[in-house]
Design an enzyme around this catalytic site. Structure first.
Site, PDB file in Angstrom:
ATOM      1  N   GLU A 170     -10.226   4.286  -8.235  1.00 26.87           N
ATOM      2  CA  GLU A 170     -10.514   4.917  -6.940  1.00 26.87           C
ATOM      3  C   GLU A 170     -10.496   6.422  -7.140  1.00 26.87           C
ATOM      4  O   GLU A 170      -9.448   7.008  -7.366  1.00 26.87           O
ATOM      5  CB  GLU A 170      -9.463   4.534  -5.888  1.00 26.87           C
ATOM      6  CG  GLU A 170      -9.569   3.091  -5.425  1.00 26.87           C
ATOM      7  CD  GLU A 170      -8.669   2.783  -4.236  1.00 26.87           C
ATOM      8  OE1 GLU A 170      -8.042   3.719  -3.689  1.00 26.87           O
ATOM      9  OE2 GLU A 170      -8.609   1.610  -3.849  1.00 26.87           O
ATOM     10  N   SER A 195       0.834  -1.204   0.000  1.00 32.26           N
ATOM     11  CA  SER A 195       0.000   0.000   0.000  1.00 32.26           C
ATOM     12  C   SER A 195       0.864   1.247   0.000  1.00 32.26           C
ATOM     13  O   SER A 195       1.788   1.379   0.803  1.00 32.26           O
ATOM     14  CB  SER A 195      -0.857   0.029   1.261  1.00 32.26           C
ATOM     15  OG  SER A 195      -1.431   1.317   1.408  1.00 32.26           O
ATOM     16  N   ASP A 251      -6.605   9.363   1.081  1.00 29.61           N
ATOM     17  CA  ASP A 251      -7.972   9.218   0.595  1.00 29.61           C
ATOM     18  C   ASP A 251      -8.727  10.460   1.046  1.00 29.61           C
ATOM     19  O   ASP A 251      -8.667  10.840   2.213  1.00 29.61           O
ATOM     20  CB  ASP A 251      -8.635   7.967   1.188  1.00 29.61           C
ATOM     21  CG  ASP A 251      -7.947   6.687   0.756  1.00 29.61           C
ATOM     22  OD1 ASP A 251      -7.285   6.703  -0.302  1.00 29.61           O
ATOM     23  OD2 ASP A 251      -8.067   5.679   1.475  1.00 29.61           O
TER      24      ASP A 251
HETATM   25 ZN   LIG Z   1      -6.166   4.979  -0.616  1.00 28.23          ZN
END
Ligand SMILES: [Zn+2]
Length: 227
Positions: free
Chosen positions: A198, A139, A148
């Site tokens: 995303e 990640s 995010d």
């Molecule tokens: Zn993320």
């Protein structure tokens, strides 16, 4: 001949001492990774095939002065210094246009990512979890360069549509590059990034690179390959 040897001996000793001090240790994982970072700290590539060691912790983690969703933990509010400052500028520039952005999740340690991943696997199964949630080490949240982002509804966990369809999501997609961020997982690039689209995940790479990537519709993997 003897005289030459006596003259060269101290030089030889110095050379040996320098070699011993600066010799790279191939067993040192973090050192191996550092060599990868030389292209510029903020261009570090982390994906399913370029993973970080479990003891990789970015330097200069600080908390950007921006609004966060109430569910964000203190760890998730941290970012690397340069990225944190750029995020403050990004949110400031958004609010000038009456766009309110919130941080949801930025830095995640290896251990936290492991918990997130294991939890998702338990709920939806491994195959589905692998589409969105990175395995620990894979990640880029572990770099402290990614975050995010959401809007007011998302911050209250009331967002009913994809963030990309909201006015905040659209603003982010067209403006993030000006402050050094890229949309890291765009639509139709899943086969290169390894992750599904995303609309909320942005990654700091610095303004020059971000603009190049934006203008050429590339992802970080393509940029680094063609550089
Ligand atoms: Zn993320």
């Amino acid at each position: 001949m003897k005289k030459l040897f006596v003259t060269l001996l101290p030089l030889l000793i110095v050379a040996i001492v320098l070699y011993v001090i600066f010799k790279p240790n191939p067993m040192d994982k973090s050192m191996t990774y550092n060599s990868n970072e030389k292209s510029g700290d903020c261009l570090i590539l982390v994906n399913k095939s370029n993973t970080l060691p479990n003891d990789y912790i970015p330097k200069n983690l600080i908390m950007p002065n921006v609004k966060f969703a109430s569910c964000a933990s203190n760890e998730e509010k941290m970012m690397q210094g340069e990225a944190a400052k750029a995020l403050e500028e990004l949110f400031k520039s958004a609010s000038k246009e009456k766009i309110n952005l919130y941080g949801l999740s930025a830095y995640r340690s290896y251990e936290t990512q492991k918990q997130v991943y294991d939890k998702r696997v338990k709920t939806v199964g491994k195959k589905q979890a692998d589409k969105y949630v990175a395995q620990p080490g894979a990640s880029e949240h572990q770099t402290g360069l990614a975050i995010d982002v959401t809007n007011g509804d998302g911050a209250k966990d009331k967002l009913k549509v994809d963030f990309g369809q909201t006015k905040e999501g659209k603003w982010l997609k067209s403006n993030a590059q000006n402050l050094g961020f890229i949309m890291r997982y765009p639509m139709e690039k899943e086969n290169i990034t390894g992750y599904s689209y995303e609309s909320w995940h942005i990654r700091y790479v610095g303004a020059d690179v971000a603009k190049k990537i934006y203008n050429k519709h590339m992802v970080l993997e393509e940029y680094l390959k063609n550089k």
